[in-house]
Design an enzyme around this catalytic site. Structure first.
Site, PDB file in Angstrom:
ATOM      1  N   SER A 142       7.260  -1.062   7.402  1.00  0.00           N
ATOM      2  CA  SER A 142       6.129  -1.013   6.879  1.00  0.00           C
ATOM      3  C   SER A 142       5.634   0.376   5.958  1.00  0.00           C
ATOM      4  O   SER A 142       4.787   0.558   5.265  1.00  0.00           O
ATOM      5  CB  SER A 142       4.677  -1.118   7.937  1.00  0.00           C
ATOM      6  OG  SER A 142       5.030   0.117   8.641  1.00  0.00           O
TER       7      SER A 142
ATOM      8  N   LYS B  73      -3.837   1.746  11.434  1.00  0.00           N
ATOM      9  CA  LYS B  73      -3.251   2.571  10.480  1.00  0.00           C
ATOM     10  C   LYS B  73      -4.341   3.329   9.448  1.00  0.00           C
ATOM     11  O   LYS B  73      -4.163   4.330   9.300  1.00  0.00           O
ATOM     12  CB  LYS B  73      -2.148   1.946   9.594  1.00  0.00           C
ATOM     13  CG  LYS B  73      -0.626   1.803  10.349  1.00  0.00           C
ATOM     14  CD  LYS B  73      -0.048   0.762   9.517  1.00  0.00           C
ATOM     15  CE  LYS B  73       1.346   0.521  10.244  1.00  0.00           C
ATOM     16  NZ  LYS B  73       2.261  -0.593   9.405  1.00  0.00           N
TER      17      LYS B  73
END
Lengths: 276, 810
Positions: B662, B705
């Protein structure tokens, strides 16, 4: 009469036969109850010793059924070992009941040797049959001789344990009967004994019953009464033998031979004699 | 939602969170709803469980697989109970003594409720045995007959010895007893002859005496030999008498029992055996505690207050279904081997362990026989030998009680071997998916024994229908847990939280455990606030409190960034430096955390060095992401010349492992910035993976996030320039925290959906990315032009160096 005076000693003449072991059990219990000394007597039968000296007699072993020639020395050892076993058996029983005891080994004809040890106030406890008559009912030769010759009180038992209750005592007003009633009162403890009043007529019977009731009451005992009026001694004995399921306390007349009665009685019998 | 997104432009606040309108909730509070369903979103699993239960074939046991908290236990148990309730109660199970083989107790299966009645009847029988026998043995008839036998033997002996004695007497011999036996003594006038007297007898008389004596001794010997035989005969007759009398004493008791159970052949047969045994051993009832021959193992005076040989007439009821309605549904929380298949207990007695059939204890399979057994798969596998024992029972369809030693054939001395019980049970194992697939792969028996997989869903599609179902679930759980009713605002918030828990605005989590926990906690806070119904605020409070209870580590990390121990910029611009985002999972709590990612470049042979991988801190997926970068750069910028670049990439201040791809987009941005020597905006953070064509791909944990970077920016002061770049494909997953949404609404924080590397670079640099023109070049000044030019320069340098050193071009 104080408790310690009822019987001087309780003598047990035993030879380790099943009947005599029952007699030992009873002797220990009676000695404990009457605070009497227990005297054990083992007789080395001179007849056996004599027989061993014959040279040709043989012994048939009761377990293995083997035949062994009799040997005088071995017979002496056998008798000595039997005496030691008897002493130990007596010691264990007496110690357990905390009864003072002594043990004597005598040699001679059995009856004579026993009679030599017994005194007038003593009670002798006997198995009805000794070793000498294997498997037979009735009264052994030795026992019959002792009972006939020694005019002392005797407790006669059969193999298989003894029990006091239900107790039955004969009362005819004699000194022996009064003594017998006293013994019965002690033995009965909490049981209600049956007293068979023996008299010549009803009035005497009533008087004797009253007398017996008073005597027992003074000992804290209540009794059931039955009367046998105007019957002879033989009938009395037969009636008692037939009707008493437990211990019979039987006053003996002076010099009376009760051998046949004892031989046929199925229950333990305590013969009580008068003591001068 | 995603279709309306315009790449490169910040998302509107409404696109960051998919609300559930309270107006769409068709009730004021959950109190208006009936408890309807608890199997939210588990239609597939439900069908599988129903199928598994319904099919009565061998091996169709069920494995309910799925993550914990999805209500596997509850669903399985509910469905089983619904099914079990309609069926008949199974048979009772008991053990009785085996009179032929005492070490193999007999199993008996009886109709429901009969076993306990039978046990009571046998107890009563045992109680009545003694008085009945006493009465019989004290009866006049018995005593008389016994006495007759005893008298007969006595008489026989007396007669035989009497005759011999008489015969001896007639021949002038006396029978005397010695301590060891019998002797015959010669008599004269009633006195035993002395040796001297005997010697004086004439020779002929002496010889005659000796001959007579020898004959008599032989007869006596014969007689003594017969005595044991006579006694044996007498004992045999007495035994026969005892059998007859005791048989009569017990017959009425046994007759009564036989009559009561005349339709149960196995009970009648057992009663026959009991009666035979009683007659054989009757005198033990009245005698001591001594055990008779063939008494149970280790039998002696009663450890349990009763002589063991009396206990053998007892009935050990293992399972009683007298009060049951329907088939049993048993959940065994501790599925150890003995708890599953049962055990034979022992008692310590005089330093030895003794047992008998009354000490047989049932296992869960006994209790569930004829019904259903639910077990946790992992626990079964963790218990030594439990899995093997379970499989053995299911394969053989028999329940055999064996100790672990017996199972492994380690113990050869067996105390008891209870007769096996026919097994008819449906087992439901509950476990996670990994365990299921592991068992499928590793144990060939597993697939044969557990043919039905009930796969539980993690989440379900969020539709108006599923939202309505979810609302009903909230109502049902609130009702079952006796919670305050939830108003429509609270229910709407629960639905929104369902999406957040699923990590997807278009899904709803099917993990009922999490829902239930939140409901209970919201109810608590409603109570604290003195409200009669739970409101949206209470649900919010519960969510915030859950986070607050778990976010110590997050707070400490944030603190260290704010103190600049961990270096993360949130303003300005830097070349070759970008803010990446990672997710940390601690227990049940996940949070995002920004990390600085840097890239350095120099002339080289076309290697991109992943420092994490070099020091073995990077996982394989992370390495894969980095290698993809090389593929992208080479493919786009070095199609016709070698890529003469040596680059290094690193997660700064990362001391633990890095896994996942990611961060590959962020790494690419840092690398392109380093190559092009163009600074990147540090007010932005990036997440997303990238493919070799430069397209950004979805990643997990997008909400955490974004919130992680938002928390840092807010702590330093929101400027309006701050934000996060996410792949367009992740927009549908957005269920951001309320404060993030509010900041976005106020224009103080932005979330940029990005489709490609070019779009991302434009936002991060403020420069156009540039597209190749007809001449194959990029427009002057564009990012791509700068990258390509720099790579060309690096290639020249590398080539020149190579010529100097004699190295061949790659």
């Amino acid at each position: 009469m104080s408790e310690s005076e009822v019987f001087g000693r309780v003598l047990i003449a035993f030879d380790l036969s099943p009947h005599s072991l029952t007699a030992l059990e009873a002797a220990v219990e009676v000695a404990a109850l009457f605070d009497a000394e227990l005297l054990g007597v083992f007789v080395e039968d001179v007849d056996l010793l004599r027989l061993a000296d014959l040279g040709f007699a043989s012994e048939i072993r009761s377990f293995s059924a083997t035949i062994q020639p009799l040997d005088a020395e071995r017979m002496r050892l056998q008798l000595r070992a039997a005496a030691e076993r008897a002493r130990r058996t007596l010691a264990v029983s007496a110690e357990r009941a905390r009864v003072p005891w002594s043990f004597h080994v005598a040699r001679g004809p059995v009856a004579a040797a026993v009679m030599e040890k017994v005194g007038g106030r003593d009670l002798i406890s006997l198995g009805r049959l000794g070793w000498s008559a294997l498997g037979r009912a009735g009264l052994g030769r030795t026992a019959r001789m002792i009972l006939g010759a020694a005019q002392v009180s005797a407790l006669v038992l059969r193999q298989g344990g003894w029990a006091v209750a239900p107790l039955c005592a004969l009362y005819d007003g004699s000194k022996a009967a009064r003594r017998g009633l006293d013994v019965a009162a002690r033995l009965a403890r909490r049981e209600t004994p049956t007293v068979v009043v023996v008299a010549g007529d009803d009035r005497a019977a009533e008087r004797l019953e009253h007398e017996a009731a008073e005597l027992l009451r003074s000992r804290g005992v209540r009794a059931r009464f039955r009367r046998l009026v105007g019957v002879d001694r033989k009938t009395v004995l037969a009636a008692v033998r037939a009707g008493a399921p437990g211990l019979i306390v039987l006053p003996a007349e002076a010099g009376e031979d009760l051998g046949d009665f004892l031989a046929e009685a199925e229950t333990p019998v305590l013969v009580v004699r008068d003591v001068e | 939602m995603a279709h309306s997104v315009k790449a490169g432009e910040p998302l509107a606040a409404d696109e960051l969170y998919r609300s559930s309108s309270p107006d769409s909730i068709p009730f004021a509070t959950t109190a208006e709803l009936d408890a309807a369903t608890e199997f939210f979103g588990q239609g597939r699993a439900l069908d599988a469980v129903r199928f598994g239960i319904g099919i009565a074939r061998e091996g169709y046991n069920i494995f309910a697989l799925g993550p914990s908290g999805t209500g596997r236990h509850f669903l399985v148990e509910q469905v089983l109970r619904q099914r079990a309730g309609s069926g008949p109660a199974p048979q009772d199970q008991c053990y009785v003594h085996n009179f032929d083989e005492p070490h193999r107790p007999r199993s008996m299966r009886l109709p429901a409720g009969v076993a306990v009645r039978f046990r009571k009847d046998m107890e009563r029988l045992v109680e009545e045995l003694r008085p009945a026998l006493s009465a019989a043995l004290e009866s006049e008839e018995y005593r008389t007959r016994r006495q007759v036998i005893e008298e007969q033997i006595k008489e026989r002996q007396e007669k035989a010895f009497g005759e011999l004695e008489e015969r001896a007497k007639a021949q002038s011999f006396a029978l005397l007893r010695t301590p060891m036996g019998l002797v015959l003594a010669p008599l004269r006038e009633g006195e035993i002859l002395s040796p001297g007297e005997f010697q004086k007898l004439p020779e002929t008389e002496r010889r005659q005496k000796e001959e007579q004596l020898a004959l008599l001794q032989r007869d006596l010997q014969e007689l003594i030999r017969k005595v044991p035989q006579w006694e044996h005969e007498a004992r045999e007759r007495l035994r026969e008498l005892n059998r007859e009398i005791t048989g009569l004493a017990f017959s009425h008791l046994m007759r009564e029992l036989r009559e009561r159970y005349r339709e149960r052949a196995e009970i009648v047969a057992y009663l026959d055996a009991v009666e035979r045994d009683l007659v054989e051993n009757a005198r033990n009832l009245l005698a001591s505690d001594e055990p008779p021959a063939g008494a149970p193992h280790g039998a002696s005076a009663g450890v349990l207050g009763e002589p063991p040989w009396l206990r053998r007439y007892r009935v050990n009821v293992l399972v009683d279904h007298g009060a049951s309605s329907g088939a049993p549904v048993v959940y065994e929380a501790n599925p150890s081997c003995p708890n599953l298949i049962g055990r034979v207990e022992h008692l310590a007695q005089m330093g030895a362990l003794v047992t008998d059939f009354t000490l047989i204890k049932p296992g869960a399979l006994h209790r569930a026989n004829g019904g259903y057994l639910v077990l946790d798969a992992l626990r079964v596998l963790l218990e030594p030998f439990a899995w093997e024992a379970l499989k053995r029972a299911l394969q053989s369809r028999q329940l055999r009680i064996e100790s672990v030693g017996q199972l492994l054939s380690l113990v050869s001395t067996v105390s008891l071997e209870p007769e096996p019980v026919p097994l008819d049970v449906k087992v439901v194992l509950i476990g996670d998916r990994r365990l299921y697939y592991l068992l499928c792969e590793a144990d060939p028996d597993f697939s044969r024994l557990f043919k039905v997989a009930a796969d539980f869903e993690d989440d379900v599609e969020r539709t108006p229908e599923s939202e309505a179902d979810y609302a009903r679930l909230v109502a049902t759980l609130a009702c079952r847990e006796r919670l305050r009713p939830f108003d429509r605002g609270a229910v709407a918030r629960m639905i929104e939280q369902g999406s957040r828990a699923a990590g997807d605005a278009e899904k709803l989590s099917a993990r009922t455990q999490g829902i239930l926990d939140l409901l209970r906690e919201a109810d608590y806070w409603a109570g604290e606030a003195g409200r009669a119904a739970v409101t949206r605020e209470d649900v919010e409070h519960a969510i915030d409190a859950q986070i607050a209870r778990s976010d110590r580590v997050r707070g400490r990390l944030l603190e260290e960034v704010l103190r600049e121990t961990l270096l993360v910029d949130t303003d300005g611009g830097q070349i070759g430096q970008v803010n990446g985002l990672s997710v940390l999972q601690l227990g049940g709590f996940a949070f995002g955390h920004p990390s600085r990612i840097t890239a350095r470049v120099r002339p080289g042979k076309g290697e991109i060095v992943d420092i994490e991988r070099e020091v073995e801190l990077g996982g394989p997926i992370h390495s894969k992401g980095v290698l993809i970068l090389a593929g992208f750069i080479g493919g786009r910028y070095a199609r016709e010349r070698p890529l003469s670049l040596s680059a290094s990439l690193v997660f700064e201040q990362s001391y633990g492992g890095v896994e996942g791809d990611s961060a590959s987009a962020a790494e690419l941005f840092a690398l392109l910035s380093a190559i092009a020597e163009v600074p990147l905006r540090q007010s932005l953070a990036v997440t997303g993976s990238v493919n070799q064509h430069g397209r950004l791909q979805a990643i997990g944990g997008v909400n955490e996030k974004i919130e992680g970077f938002f928390d840092l920016c807010r702590a330093r002061g929101l400027t309006g320039a701050q934000g996060v770049l996410i792949p367009v494909a992740n927009v549908k997953h957005l269920m951001l925290r309320r404060d993030v949404v509010e900041a976005a609404r106020a224009g103080r924080f932005r979330v940029y959906p990005v489709e490609s590397v070019d779009g991302g670079m434009e936002i991060l640099t403020g420069l156009p990315a540039g597209e190749r023109d007809g001449g194959g070049g990029y427009p002057e000044g564009s990012i791509n032009s700068r990258v390509e030019s720099r790579l060309a320069r690096l290639a020249q340098i590398w080539s020149a160096q190579g010529e100097k050193s004699g190295r061949k071009a790659p």
